[in-house]
Design a protein around this motif. Sequence first.
Motif, PDB file in Angstrom:
ATOM      1  N   GLN A  20       2.295  10.518  -5.990  1.00 13.79           N
ATOM      2  CA  GLN A  20       2.352   9.488  -4.945  1.00 13.79           C
ATOM      3  C   GLN A  20       1.515   9.902  -3.744  1.00 13.79           C
ATOM      4  O   GLN A  20       0.771   9.110  -3.183  1.00 13.79           O
ATOM      5  CB  GLN A  20       3.814   9.264  -4.508  1.00 13.79           C
ATOM      6  CG  GLN A  20       4.657   8.622  -5.587  1.00 13.79           C
ATOM      7  CD  GLN A  20       6.153   8.702  -5.282  1.00 13.79           C
ATOM      8  OE1 GLN A  20       6.602   9.457  -4.410  1.00 13.79           O
ATOM      9  NE2 GLN A  20       6.936   7.931  -6.009  1.00 13.79           N
ATOM     10  N   TYR A  21       1.618  11.145  -3.374  1.00 13.32           N
ATOM     11  CA  TYR A  21       0.869  11.642  -2.216  1.00 13.32           C
ATOM     12  C   TYR A  21      -0.635  11.556  -2.474  1.00 13.32           C
ATOM     13  O   TYR A  21      -1.412  11.137  -1.605  1.00 13.32           O
ATOM     14  CB  TYR A  21       1.284  13.085  -1.917  1.00 13.32           C
ATOM     15  CG  TYR A  21       0.691  13.611  -0.633  1.00 13.32           C
ATOM     16  CD1 TYR A  21       1.269  13.313   0.595  1.00 13.32           C
ATOM     17  CD2 TYR A  21      -0.449  14.401  -0.657  1.00 13.32           C
ATOM     18  CE1 TYR A  21       0.716  13.779   1.779  1.00 13.32           C
ATOM     19  CE2 TYR A  21      -1.013  14.867   0.524  1.00 13.32           C
ATOM     20  CZ  TYR A  21      -0.416  14.558   1.740  1.00 13.32           C
ATOM     21  OH  TYR A  21      -0.983  15.013   2.901  1.00 13.32           O
ATOM     22  N   PHE A  22      -1.024  11.927  -3.672  1.00 10.45           N
ATOM     23  CA  PHE A  22      -2.448  11.912  -4.040  1.00 10.45           C
ATOM     24  C   PHE A  22      -3.033  10.506  -3.882  1.00 10.45           C
ATOM     25  O   PHE A  22      -4.120  10.333  -3.333  1.00 10.45           O
ATOM     26  CB  PHE A  22      -2.600  12.406  -5.485  1.00 10.45           C
ATOM     27  CG  PHE A  22      -3.982  12.245  -6.051  1.00 10.45           C
ATOM     28  CD1 PHE A  22      -5.042  12.992  -5.560  1.00 10.45           C
ATOM     29  CD2 PHE A  22      -4.227  11.349  -7.083  1.00 10.45           C
ATOM     30  CE1 PHE A  22      -6.315  12.846  -6.077  1.00 10.45           C
ATOM     31  CE2 PHE A  22      -5.503  11.197  -7.618  1.00 10.45           C
ATOM     32  CZ  PHE A  22      -6.550  11.949  -7.103  1.00 10.45           C
ATOM     33  N   VAL A  23      -2.311   9.494  -4.348  1.00 16.89           N
ATOM     34  CA  VAL A  23      -2.832   8.127  -4.285  1.00 16.89           C
ATOM     35  C   VAL A  23      -2.677   7.546  -2.880  1.00 16.89           C
ATOM     36  O   VAL A  23      -3.639   7.078  -2.272  1.00 16.89           O
ATOM     37  CB  VAL A  23      -2.127   7.221  -5.325  1.00 16.89           C
ATOM     38  CG1 VAL A  23      -2.501   5.754  -5.105  1.00 16.89           C
ATOM     39  CG2 VAL A  23      -2.496   7.648  -6.739  1.00 16.89           C
ATOM     40  N   MET A  26      -4.002  10.436  -0.001  1.00 15.41           N
ATOM     41  CA  MET A  26      -5.305  11.089  -0.212  1.00 15.41           C
ATOM     42  C   MET A  26      -6.306  10.110  -0.824  1.00 15.41           C
ATOM     43  O   MET A  26      -7.382  10.513  -1.249  1.00 15.41           O
ATOM     44  CB  MET A  26      -5.142  12.293  -1.156  1.00 15.41           C
ATOM     45  CG  MET A  26      -4.117  13.319  -0.699  1.00 15.41           C
ATOM     46  SD  MET A  26      -4.714  14.349   0.650  1.00 15.41           S
ATOM     47  CE  MET A  26      -5.997  15.260  -0.185  1.00 15.41           C
ATOM     48  N   LYS A  27      -5.913   8.841  -0.952  1.00 20.56           N
ATOM     49  CA  LYS A  27      -6.774   7.790  -1.489  1.00 20.56           C
ATOM     50  C   LYS A  27      -7.215   8.064  -2.926  1.00 20.56           C
ATOM     51  O   LYS A  27      -8.356   7.807  -3.306  1.00 20.56           O
ATOM     52  CB  LYS A  27      -8.005   7.575  -0.595  1.00 20.56           C
ATOM     53  CG  LYS A  27      -7.638   7.301   0.854  1.00 20.56           C
ATOM     54  CD  LYS A  27      -8.865   6.979   1.666  1.00 20.56           C
ATOM     55  CE  LYS A  27      -8.577   6.896   3.154  1.00 20.56           C
ATOM     56  NZ  LYS A  27      -7.596   5.846   3.517  1.00 20.56           N
ATOM     57  N   GLY A  28      -6.323   8.617  -3.702  1.00 25.07           N
ATOM     58  CA  GLY A  28      -6.615   8.865  -5.109  1.00 25.07           C
ATOM     59  C   GLY A  28      -6.430   7.604  -5.942  1.00 25.07           C
ATOM     60  O   GLY A  28      -6.036   6.558  -5.432  1.00 25.07           O
ATOM     61  N   THR A  29      -6.724   7.707  -7.225  1.00 26.83           N
ATOM     62  CA  THR A  29      -6.539   6.592  -8.152  1.00 26.83           C
ATOM     63  C   THR A  29      -5.793   7.106  -9.369  1.00 26.83           C
ATOM     64  O   THR A  29      -6.164   8.128  -9.934  1.00 26.83           O
ATOM     65  CB  THR A  29      -7.897   6.013  -8.584  1.00 26.83           C
ATOM     66  OG1 THR A  29      -8.585   5.543  -7.423  1.00 26.83           O
ATOM     67  CG2 THR A  29      -7.726   4.862  -9.551  1.00 26.83           C
ATOM     68  N   LEU A  49       5.358   1.515  -1.246  1.00 27.17           N
ATOM     69  CA  LEU A  49       6.205   2.654  -1.600  1.00 27.17           C
ATOM     70  C   LEU A  49       6.582   3.448  -0.358  1.00 27.17           C
ATOM     71  O   LEU A  49       7.707   3.935  -0.234  1.00 27.17           O
ATOM     72  CB  LEU A  49       5.442   3.569  -2.572  1.00 27.17           C
ATOM     73  CG  LEU A  49       6.147   4.876  -2.857  1.00 27.17           C
ATOM     74  CD1 LEU A  49       7.147   4.706  -3.977  1.00 27.17           C
ATOM     75  CD2 LEU A  49       5.170   5.987  -3.165  1.00 27.17           C
ATOM     76  N   CYS A  50       5.646   3.590   0.562  1.00 30.29           N
ATOM     77  CA  CYS A  50       5.842   4.490   1.698  1.00 30.29           C
ATOM     78  C   CYS A  50       6.735   3.905   2.773  1.00 30.29           C
ATOM     79  O   CYS A  50       7.577   4.601   3.328  1.00 30.29           O
ATOM     80  CB  CYS A  50       4.498   4.866   2.310  1.00 30.29           C
ATOM     81  SG  CYS A  50       3.441   5.784   1.172  1.00 30.29           S
ATOM     82  N   CYS A  51       6.547   2.616   3.103  1.00 31.94           N
ATOM     83  CA  CYS A  51       7.276   2.077   4.258  1.00 31.94           C
ATOM     84  C   CYS A  51       8.100   0.842   3.926  1.00 31.94           C
ATOM     85  O   CYS A  51       8.845   0.360   4.771  1.00 31.94           O
ATOM     86  CB  CYS A  51       6.304   1.761   5.389  1.00 31.94           C
ATOM     87  SG  CYS A  51       5.308   0.291   5.084  1.00 31.94           S
ATOM     88  N   GLY A  52       7.955   0.286   2.721  1.00 33.88           N
ATOM     89  CA  GLY A  52       8.774  -0.853   2.332  1.00 33.88           C
ATOM     90  C   GLY A  52       8.226  -2.204   2.756  1.00 33.88           C
ATOM     91  O   GLY A  52       8.875  -3.226   2.525  1.00 33.88           O
ATOM     92  N   ALA A  53       7.052  -2.255   3.380  1.00 31.11           N
ATOM     93  CA  ALA A  53       6.472  -3.554   3.756  1.00 31.11           C
ATOM     94  C   ALA A  53       6.219  -4.382   2.505  1.00 31.11           C
ATOM     95  O   ALA A  53       5.852  -3.845   1.457  1.00 31.11           O
ATOM     96  CB  ALA A  53       5.152  -3.333   4.517  1.00 31.11           C
ATOM     97  N   VAL A 123       1.619   3.320  -8.487  1.00 31.51           N
ATOM     98  CA  VAL A 123       2.367   4.349  -7.774  1.00 31.51           C
ATOM     99  C   VAL A 123       2.484   4.037  -6.278  1.00 31.51           C
ATOM    100  O   VAL A 123       3.381   4.535  -5.599  1.00 31.51           O
ATOM    101  CB  VAL A 123       1.722   5.736  -8.047  1.00 31.51           C
ATOM    102  CG1 VAL A 123       0.500   5.958  -7.188  1.00 31.51           C
ATOM    103  CG2 VAL A 123       2.703   6.865  -7.883  1.00 31.51           C
ATOM    104  N   SER A 124       1.619   3.156  -5.771  1.00 27.10           N
ATOM    105  CA  SER A 124       1.704   2.755  -4.356  1.00 27.10           C
ATOM    106  C   SER A 124       2.772   1.693  -4.130  1.00 27.10           C
ATOM    107  O   SER A 124       3.044   1.349  -2.982  1.00 27.10           O
ATOM    108  CB  SER A 124       0.375   2.149  -3.883  1.00 27.10           C
ATOM    109  OG  SER A 124      -0.680   3.042  -4.057  1.00 27.10           O
ATOM    110  N   LEU A 125       3.299   1.139  -5.224  1.00 22.74           N
ATOM    111  CA  LEU A 125       4.173  -0.026  -5.128  1.00 22.74           C
ATOM    112  C   LEU A 125       5.587   0.286  -5.555  1.00 22.74           C
ATOM    113  O   LEU A 125       5.824   1.182  -6.365  1.00 22.74           O
ATOM    114  CB  LEU A 125       3.642  -1.147  -6.029  1.00 22.74           C
ATOM    115  CG  LEU A 125       2.232  -1.657  -5.759  1.00 22.74           C
ATOM    116  CD1 LEU A 125       1.809  -2.606  -6.872  1.00 22.74           C
ATOM    117  CD2 LEU A 125       2.161  -2.341  -4.406  1.00 22.74           C
TER     118      LEU A 125
END
Length: 129
Positions: A20-23, A26-29, A49-53, A123-125
């Motif tokens: 999760q951190y990588f994507v 760190m703008k990973g894919t 994923l990070c803030c719930g927006a 993973v961002s969602l």
Amino acid sequence: MRESLEPQNDPWKDKLTSDQYFVCRMKGTEPPFTGIYHDSKEKGVYNCLCCGAKLFSSDTKFDSGTGWPSFWESISDNVTTKEDTSHGMLRVEALCKNCGAHLGHVFDDGPNPTGLRYCINSVSLKLEK
Ligand SMILES: [Zn+2]
């Protein structure tokens, strides 16, 4: 502007898994077809994923065949975009407007009515059913 690769004392490091951190930070894919949402047909709202927006509705999700969840529209303006010239390509990066998490990229080869394709890392969602 140059961004340091490994920010020191980044509070997100403790909150996210390494994938999760990588994507997100760190703008990973993530590799295509590996995420949990690329072929999901479940109804709901995809949150950051990070803030719930609230970022995307399942109503605007479509099967792009790329192996990443794809949407033709974001929810209101919770998603912001920025030019990305990394990897020798000119692309448009999609980010969470609230917390700055990297989500994926936006392309202009999507379906009607917008013609846009938000190509987003699973993973961002986080799907809220
Ligand atoms: Zn966010």
